[in-house]
Motif scaffolding. Structure first.
Motif, mmCIF file in Angstrom:
data_model
loop_
_atom_site.group_PDB
_atom_site.id
_atom_site.type_symbol
_atom_site.label_atom_id
_atom_site.label_comp_id
_atom_site.label_asym_id
_atom_site.label_seq_id
_atom_site.Cartn_x
_atom_site.Cartn_y
_atom_site.Cartn_z
ATOM 1 N N ASP A 19 -15.806 75.811 -7.107
ATOM 2 C CA ASP A 19 -15.665 74.291 -7.696
ATOM 3 C C ASP A 19 -14.520 74.233 -8.403
ATOM 4 O OD1 ASP A 19 -17.994 73.447 -6.191
ATOM 5 O OD2 ASP A 19 -19.469 73.836 -8.095
ATOM 6 N N VAL A 20 -13.532 73.395 -8.144
ATOM 7 C CA VAL A 20 -12.432 73.279 -9.107
ATOM 8 C C VAL A 20 -12.502 73.309 -10.513
ATOM 9 C CG1 VAL A 20 -10.444 71.736 -9.296
ATOM 10 C CG2 VAL A 20 -11.140 72.302 -7.182
ATOM 11 N N VAL B 154 -4.144 75.521 -6.299
ATOM 12 C CA VAL B 154 -4.930 74.726 -5.574
ATOM 13 C C VAL B 154 -4.200 73.734 -5.130
ATOM 14 C CG1 VAL B 154 -7.095 73.483 -4.973
ATOM 15 C CG2 VAL B 154 -7.045 75.782 -6.134
ATOM 16 N N GLU B 155 -3.361 73.059 -5.920
ATOM 17 C CA GLU B 155 -2.404 71.695 -5.531
ATOM 18 C C GLU B 155 -1.350 72.323 -4.743
ATOM 19 O OE1 GLU B 155 -2.463 68.658 -6.239
ATOM 20 O OE2 GLU B 155 -2.857 68.264 -8.222
ATOM 21 N N GLU C 128 0.934 66.343 -13.129
ATOM 22 C CA GLU C 128 -0.538 66.238 -13.401
ATOM 23 C C GLU C 128 -1.182 66.491 -12.374
ATOM 24 O OE1 GLU C 128 -1.235 66.048 -16.401
ATOM 25 O OE2 GLU C 128 0.579 65.325 -17.564
ATOM 26 N N LEU C 129 -2.395 67.135 -12.417
ATOM 27 C CA LEU C 129 -3.254 67.800 -11.477
ATOM 28 C C LEU C 129 -3.905 66.564 -10.975
ATOM 29 C CD1 LEU C 129 -4.596 70.959 -13.034
ATOM 30 C CD2 LEU C 129 -2.941 70.554 -11.453
ATOM 31 N N ASN C 130 -4.166 66.577 -9.387
ATOM 32 C CA ASN C 130 -4.743 65.112 -8.880
ATOM 33 C C ASN C 130 -5.902 65.786 -8.225
ATOM 34 O OD1 ASN C 130 -3.139 62.758 -9.723
ATOM 35 N ND2 ASN C 130 -1.408 63.827 -8.663
ATOM 36 N N LEU C 131 -6.682 66.656 -8.625
ATOM 37 C CA LEU C 131 -7.730 67.270 -7.998
ATOM 38 C C LEU C 131 -9.145 66.572 -8.335
ATOM 39 C CD1 LEU C 131 -6.884 71.025 -8.151
ATOM 40 C CD2 LEU C 131 -6.507 69.637 -6.198
#
Length: 525
Positions: A148-149, A160-161, A97-100
């Motif tokens: 911006d993400v 990006v991750e 799961e993304l953590n951005l």
């Protein structure tokens, strides 16, 4: 990098786990797991959802502390209390799961917590952007470091991750489903880089449900089932069927031949839909450009294409959830709608359901329980007067849990406590409770193990057999080819061909999906 200082002999693992277990209250998530990961090795961990893979990753990364057992890093016993401690010990994690942080830029996310300072006081944003741009360029990631993400698609956010993890210069890289939101081309590029890292002595722990991907990359494969260690084997010594058997404890059924649905009535007609959005320079450009197709009752209609081809936006346009300047029309069982006036509420009322690609961000209410999520789309029917019957809520939720085979403790269990696969089952199940006649699926098996995939595949075929029309976007070509009756291929916002089942092949789809090979063909349904 750590590996430049600590390149160990092949007989000494960088990471060694012995009898590692983890319990949450009365639930055992991991039981007596042994694992050794060596420098320069790509070591895959496989198992169904709920097998304990994510728990293992979180112990390695310091998110969870083990309940028992031992963990050594370079021969020294450790018990990480936070992700920062794991990072300082040279372990970088890319979670499933993304953590951005969506409101921050790409560069701010890459250097979050490690920002260079001016005069020791102020964040040097120019330096952050410069170094981030260098990292992105080094690894061939075509994303603006200043963007911006929250403006990026899920697949771009995954990149990006990956860039952030690689910027840590670690000697242990843990990849938890790194390609689940990537196109085939992006996945191949990542695979190439993973091989380069391994050749330089980096230890790679690779978690993936993509069997062909694992066998193409991994030196060794460890299988977990129901939290238990099953076996570790060299990938050259086992077959895919062997691994599947260890994962699920049973033989999987072969895919059945497709039935013709061309004579069935058309239940969804998409005519010349388009979507324009501003690019990074503020100029409007076509994200979707004049796409048309028909879908028959009982048909599974696939949409393929590379990341950024516009395939997700097509589903959003049909459902009335797109952002930008839209055009064109859709017809559902004879009723015609201009896409500019469509809303999700109107689509649901007209028998259309939409499972998004991002279950965590837009598919579920993560901080509530299963029941609250299960009944959400059905509230207009469950509470026509504004009062919700708990009896009806429980009936709907229990029926969904049973029909979707959700592994849980009951309707009151929190969504965030479930594995990704069980969360995905709830996203699909809650929409099926609305009794839709058209189901739009964006990456329906993203992050799903082979056993859960088989269950969802069976469910989709059963739905189609009842006359439900299914429109499915998937990054996995084998999945598209196995399930679809026809496949619409997109490239740079345009439809480049509709491929019939007797012409299915990965080569054919990729030819139409790539800018160099795509050529506009007759795409009238």
């Amino acid at each position: 990098m750590f590996w430049e200082e600590h390149f160990l002999e092949s007989s000494k693992p960088i990471i060694s786990l012995r009898g590692v277990s983890k319990s949450f209250a009365h639930v055992i998530a991991l039981r007596s797991v042994d694992l050794d990961v060596y420098a320069g090795e790509i070591h895959a961990v496989m198992g169904e959802n709920g097998a304990g893979k994510s728990t293992l990753v979180k112990i390695l990364s310091g998110v969870h502390r083990r309940s028992s057992g031992s963990m050594e890093v370079r021969g020294r016993e450790v018990d990480f209390a936070s992700p920062k401690e794991a990072e300082r010990d040279g372990i970088a994690i890319i979670h499933q799961e993304l953590n951005l942080i969506p409101s921050l830029s790409v560069s701010e996310n890459i250097f979050l917590g490690r920002e260079p300072l001016k005069a020791g006081l102020f964040i040097d944003y120019a330096e952050i952007e410069k170094r981030s741009a260098e990292i992105l360029a080094k690894f061939g990631i075509d994303i603006d470091a200043r963007a911006d993400v929250e403006t990026l698609r899920v697949g771009e956010q995954q990149l990006v991750e990956i860039a952030r993890a690689l910027s840590l210069n670690a000697d242990v890289l843990v990849l938890d489903e790194p390609t689940s939101a990537l196109s085939e081309a992006e996945a191949q590029r990542l695979a190439g880089f993973v091989r380069v890292l391994a050749s330089q002595g980096v230890a790679i722990l690779y978690i993936s449900h993509r069997m062909s991907e694992v066998f193409a990359l991994a030196d060794k494969i460890t299988v977990l089932r129901d939290g238990n260690f099953i076996a570790t084997r060299r990938s050259s010594e086992v077959s895919q069927r062997d691994v599947i058997r260890m994962m699920v404890g049973r033989e999987l059924k072969p895919q059945e031949s497709k039935n013709s649905v061309s004579n069935n009535p058309v239940v969804l007609s998409v005519k010349n839909i388009g979507l324009q959005k501003p690019n990074s320079r503020g100029r409007m450009h076509n994200v979707v450009d004049g796409v048309s197709f028909d879908v028959h009752a009982g048909e599974i209609f696939g949409i393929g294409g590379l990341l950024g081809s516009g395939r997700t936006e097509v589903l959003e346009l049909i459902f009335g959830a797109s952002r930008g300047k839209s055009s064109g029309s859709i017809s559902r069982s004879g009723a015609s709608f201009n896409v500019r006036s469509l809303t999700p509420r109107a689509s649901v009322a007209n028998g259309i359901a939409f499972l998004t690609e991002d279950r965590k961000g837009s598919g579920l209410l993560m901080h509530t329980d299963i029941r609250s999520n299960a009944v959400l789309p059905s509230l207009p029917w469950l509470a026509p007067t504004g009062w919700i019957s708990r009896l009806r809520e429980n009936a709907v939720t229990n029926r969904m849990i049973k029909s979707m085979r959700v592994r849980c403790q009951g309707p009151e269990q929190q969504i965030e406590e479930l594995s990704g696969g069980n969360q995905q089952k709830i996203v699909l199940g809650k929409w099926l409770e609305t009794k839709p006649r058209v189901v739009l699926l964006d990456e329906p098996t993203r992050g799903i193990d082979v056993g859960a995939k088989e269950e969802i595949y069976d469910l989709l075929k059963q739905l189609a057999a009842t006359g439900v029309a299914i429109v499915m976007v998937s990054s996995e070509l084998p999945e598209l080819l196995a399930l679809s009756d026809r496949i619409l291929v997109m490239c740079e916002g345009r439809a480049t061909g509709i491929v019939e089942s007797d012409d299915f092949s990965e080569e054919r789809i990729m030819e139409l999906a790539t800018p160099s090979g795509a050529r506009l063909e007759g795409v009238a349904a």
